[in-house]
Design a protein around this motif. Structure first.
Motif, PDB file in Angstrom:
ATOM      1  N   UNK A  39       0.858  -1.176   0.000  1.00 22.87           N
ATOM      2  CA  UNK A  39       0.000   0.000   0.000  1.00 22.87           C
ATOM      3  C   UNK A  39       0.892   1.223   0.000  1.00 22.87           C
ATOM      4  N   UNK A  40       0.313   2.356  -0.370  1.00 20.61           N
ATOM      5  CA  UNK A  40       1.069   3.590  -0.468  1.00 20.61           C
ATOM      6  C   UNK A  40       1.534   4.042   0.902  1.00 20.61           C
ATOM      7  N   UNK A  41       2.755   4.556   0.934  1.00 13.69           N
ATOM      8  CA  UNK A  41       3.323   5.134   2.145  1.00 13.69           C
ATOM      9  C   UNK A  41       3.885   6.498   1.774  1.00 13.69           C
ATOM     10  N   UNK A  42       3.300   7.541   2.291  1.00 16.79           N
ATOM     11  CA  UNK A  42       3.725   8.881   1.900  1.00 16.79           C
ATOM     12  C   UNK A  42       3.258   9.183   0.490  1.00 16.79           C
ATOM     13  N   UNK A  43       4.024  10.002  -0.219  1.00 12.81           N
ATOM     14  CA  UNK A  43       3.614  10.375  -1.565  1.00 12.81           C
ATOM     15  C   UNK A  43       4.257   9.528  -2.649  1.00 12.81           C
ATOM     16  N   UNK A  44       5.401   8.900  -2.349  1.00 16.32           N
ATOM     17  CA  UNK A  44       6.078   8.129  -3.394  1.00 16.32           C
ATOM     18  C   UNK A  44       6.519   6.740  -2.950  1.00 16.32           C
ATOM     19  N   UNK A  45       6.270   6.362  -1.717  1.00 15.82           N
ATOM     20  CA  UNK A  45       6.760   5.092  -1.212  1.00 15.82           C
ATOM     21  C   UNK A  45       5.695   4.038  -1.096  1.00 15.82           C
ATOM     22  N   UNK A  75      -1.997   0.938 -11.612  1.00 13.46           N
ATOM     23  CA  UNK A  75      -0.849   1.666 -11.065  1.00 13.46           C
ATOM     24  C   UNK A  75       0.409   0.804 -11.009  1.00 13.46           C
ATOM     25  N   UNK A  76       1.530   1.478 -10.854  1.00 16.84           N
ATOM     26  CA  UNK A  76       2.814   0.799 -10.671  1.00 16.84           C
ATOM     27  C   UNK A  76       3.648   1.614  -9.691  1.00 16.84           C
ATOM     28  N   UNK A  77       4.659   0.986  -9.141  1.00 15.53           N
ATOM     29  CA  UNK A  77       5.578   1.642  -8.212  1.00 15.53           C
ATOM     30  C   UNK A  77       6.985   1.418  -8.738  1.00 15.53           C
ATOM     31  N   UNK A  78       7.788   2.467  -8.751  1.00 14.22           N
ATOM     32  CA  UNK A  78       9.188   2.348  -9.156  1.00 14.22           C
ATOM     33  C   UNK A  78      10.039   2.377  -7.891  1.00 14.22           C
ATOM     34  N   UNK A  79      10.793   1.301  -7.671  1.00 14.37           N
ATOM     35  CA  UNK A  79      11.709   1.215  -6.540  1.00 14.37           C
ATOM     36  C   UNK A  79      13.119   1.455  -7.056  1.00 14.37           C
ATOM     37  N   UNK A  80      13.790   2.440  -6.505  1.00  7.59           N
ATOM     38  CA  UNK A  80      15.157   2.747  -6.926  1.00  7.59           C
ATOM     39  C   UNK A  80      16.072   1.606  -6.499  1.00  7.59           C
TER      40      UNK A  80
END
Length: 97
Positions: A39-45, A75-80
């Motif tokens: 789930x979303x944590x903050x605005x980008x995490x 949606x997608x999440x980009x992890x550095x």
């Protein structure tokens, strides 16, 4: 001599503890498995989540670019990643309880 050893331990032990807590290699990085929920944590995490939590998403696949996600409307999440290599988590809404 005992005072020098005690002083050294007072410095080395806390620094070693801090080092262990902040050690983040490839094993320590957040990288959830396919089929698990986030789930979303903050605005980008993102953080790990139970799949029945509100606003949880299931990781459908892991890719190196968002263009490779099967359903681009989701949606997608980009992890550095290390060395500039990002990991993209392709998501879909988790089935709620």
């Amino acid at each position: 001599m005992l005072v020098v050893v005690a002083a050294a331990l007072l410095v080395i032990v806390p620094l070693g503890f801090v080092w262990l807590l902040t050690l983040r290699g490839s094993d320590g990085a957040f990288s959830p498995d396919v089929g698990t929920c986030v789930k979303q944590s903050g605005t980008t995490g993102a953080v790990a989540a139970q799949c029945d939590e509100a606003n949880a998403f299931t990781v459908v696949s892991k890719e190196d670019t968002a263009d490779k996600c099967a359903d681009k409307s989701q949606p997608h999440i980009v992890l550095a990643g290390d060395g500039g290599k990002d990991e993209v988590l392709c998501l879909k809404p988790a089935a709620s309880g």
